[in-house]
Design an enzyme around this catalytic site. Structure first.
Site, short mmCIF file in Angstrom:
data_model
loop_
_atom_site.label_atom_id
_atom_site.label_comp_id
_atom_site.label_asym_id
_atom_site.label_seq_id
_atom_site.Cartn_x
_atom_site.Cartn_y
_atom_site.Cartn_z
N SER A 1 35.35 26.56 44.04
CA SER A 1 35.56 27.98 43.79
C SER A 1 37.04 28.39 43.78
CB SER A 1 34.84 28.79 44.89
OG SER A 1 33.53 28.37 45.02
N SER B 1 30.19 27.32 41.43
CA SER B 1 31.42 27.93 41.95
C SER B 1 31.26 29.43 42.19
CB SER B 1 32.57 27.70 40.96
OG SER B 1 32.34 28.40 39.77
N ASP C 1 33.73 32.21 41.60
CA ASP C 1 35.02 32.54 41.00
C ASP C 1 35.15 34.05 40.93
OD1 ASP C 1 35.22 29.83 40.74
OD2 ASP C 1 34.91 29.78 38.59
#
Lengths: 199, 387
Positions: B253, B291, B293
């Site tokens: 991430s 992830s 993000d």
């Protein structure tokens, strides 16, 4: 409001008013309605076009009317002069009479902009039709507030706009925007949910 | 966020490079521009850091203890009175497998009312409580983001405590920002090199030259082969020096915080945040499935008194008109890109829990690759020849 069944047009100002935009947002709950013009609203949170309503089977032609109007306003059709036409499909099967495109254009354009009589309708209104709710207010609301307002709609598709900020190009200077406090906004939410006129 | 790889740790035996294989860059770690790498075409601010935005301060608490604690917290304070004078804020989520507290409230209110905190996954609650204890308005929520540092850190130990958060808050300052293995970035991994904190800034061109945009990242993402620096496929050319023991995946991430003093409204800041994602993608990220993000963007160009925000009739904000916003998009993309590369350039090798080891981006090899692709400043090419 211009009505030429099965079409309706909500005009915020005269069609050829100087370049400007208003904040607007919407809410969709399980609705598969045909709507054209939403990507630009998602990106810029403003609109400058009349709001067109008509049978979903004729939405492309209705969009074409909006494009025609935009081009006549400014060939480049910038964001603050009619781009994009905001067209909402309705579920009616009613057929329009021939020549409706020209009639609609003429009806819109007959309301020429006149600076001496220019005024934005200050009424706070709720308009419901065909499972669509329109919220209009002159309380200066930002897009996020209008989105919260739109979520109050009890119909699958709800649209909310504010005439409290008339946004025009600033030519390299910053723009001043009014914002209703949360207390004022809460009052409006309460009013819309209880005693607002329904037409 | 992350794949749960703790089970994997127990299955894969550790094997390390010898220390002789770790070749430090002459003069120690350097930022991208010091190496001759130039990202984009806009000019950075004085510190090439998020602190170039007037009023913005950054504080780190770094916890490196024994062999297993490799973590910390980083705070970004928009201005000194953030608890009582809010700033417009927006956000964008490229992939949502992570946590940033307060986003639902941000979605409704469009303001930031506390410092932004970056830490490890398991410490979000502790950091949240620590910030909340300092907030006078209990109706508002702290904004705490996380990335997963369990490859190097005993994240289950939740070593970040209230006093660490307060130390970062109280120590937050303007000026140069420590990068790499510091604060929340201490145990982070980026493109399978050592990652962590990175920052960069851009001055806006006329007519907005009085304004600056800055970015800070906590970079913990990316697959090696995807890494690109200024368009050069550096990751494809440095395929060794991967973390030990090998991992099944490093699709992790990144947290990106964008600040500007250009006056913007919250929905405009959503648009700026999206352009931060463009900068991330230029380094090679694809915002992978596992992830988290997150991109937060705030503007100090408008300060909204709490009393006006909650109780008054209405208040006024200044805004750059939509037609003039374009330079901010470019600045957000460039500064995010460079902040990530700075995180890679400034992070150092690290050994952590269970003997796990992560190697820093080898600067000497990177510079030579960039030179071969004609992406170095001419002045820097002479230095490379001497290596």
């Amino acid at each position: 409001m211009i009505s030429d069944p099965p079409f309706q047009v909500i005009l915020i100002e005269r069609w050829n008013a100087p370049a400007h935009r208003y904040f607007l947002s919407y809410s969709v709950i399980g609705d598969f309605r045909h709507v054209l013009g939403l990507p630009v609203i998602d990106e810029f949170a403003t609109f400058s076009s009349p709001i067109f309503l008509g049978p979903k089977s004729l939405l492309g032609q209705l969009y074409n009317v909006g494009i025609t109007l935009g081009h006549q306003r400014n060939l480049e059709m910038p964001l603050d002069q009619g781009w994009p036409p905001l067209c909402i499909g309705t579920n009616t099967d009613q057929k329009p009479s021939p020549g409706w495109e020209v009639r609609l254009l003429d009806a819109i354009k007959s309301q020429e902009y006149d600076r001496s009589t220019h005024a934005v309708n200050p009424a706070i209104q709720v308009h419901r039709m065909d499972e669509i709710t329109f919220y209009a207010t002159d309380l200066p609301l930002l897009p996020r507030q209008l989105r919260r307002l739109a979520r109050q709609g009890r119909t699958p598709f709800t649209l909310a706009f504010s005439t409290g900020n008339r946004i025009a190009g600033t030519d390299g200077k910053t723009l001043s925007v009014k914002v209703a406090s949360e207390a004022a906004f809460e009052q409006l939410l309460h009013r819309f949910s209880t005693d607002a006129p329904v037409r | 966020m992350r794949f749960d790889r703790r089970t994997l740790f127990k299955l894969v035996p550790a094997s390390f490079l010898s220390s002789s294989q770790l070749i430090p860059f002459p003069g120690g770690r350097k930022r991208a521009r010091e190496l001759g790498i130039r990202i984009g075409r806009m000019q950075p601010g004085t510190w090439n850091a998020i602190t170039d935005v007037p009023g913005v301060r950054v504080g780190h608490s770094t916890l490196i203890e024994g062999t297993s604690v490799r973590t910390g917290v980083t705070v970004i304070t928009p201005h000194d009175s953030i608890f009582t004078e809010f700033v417009p804020c927006g956000y964008h989520i490229l992939n949502g497998n992570g946590e940033v507290s307060g986003l639902t409230q941000l979605d409704s209110l469009g303001i930031l009312a506390a410092p932004v905190c970056l830490t490890n996954t398991s410490s979000v609650g502790m950091v949240y409580d620590a910030v909340l204890s300092r907030m006078p308005d209990a109706n508002l929520l702290p904004m705490v983001g996380e990335t997963w540092d369990a490859f190097l850190n005993d994240t289950a130990g939740r070593h970040v405590r209230q006093e660490h958060v307060w130390r970062a808050l109280d120590g937050a300052k303007s000026g140069p920002v420590a990068e790499g293995n510091v604060g929340g970035g201490t145990g982070m991994i980026c493109y399978q090199f050592k990652g962590g904190i990175g920052t960069a800034s851009r001055r806006l061109p006329d007519p907005w030259s009085r304004y600056t945009l800055g970015v800070i990242v906590q970079a913990n993402h990316g697959y090696r082969e995807h890494l690109r620096i200024d368009g050069v496929p550096v990751g494809e050319e440095i395929l060794n020096l991967k973390p030990k023991p090998d991992e099944a995946s490093f699709y992790n991430s990144i947290l990106i915080v964008i600040a500007t003093d250009a006056p913007l409204l919250d929905y405009q800041l959503n648009r700026i945040a999206r352009r931060g994602g463009m900068g991330l993608s230029k380094t090679g990220s694809i915002a992978s499935n596992s992830s988290g993000d997150f991109i937060i963007a705030f503007s100090t160009g408008n300060k909204i008194k709490a009393s006006d925000f909650w109780k008054g009739k209405s208040y006024s904000l200044q805004s750059i008109e939509q037609f003039d916003i374009q330079p901010l998009f470019e600045a957000a993309s460039e500064a995010t890109d460079e902040a990530i590369i700075n995180a890679l350039c400034m992070a150092e090798d690290m050994e952590g829990i269970d003997g796990h080891r992560v190697f820093a981006l080898p600067l000497d090899r990177t510079v030579k690759i960039m030179q071969r692709h004609h992406r170095l400043f001419p002045a820097e090419e002479e230095k490379v020849a001497a290596l």
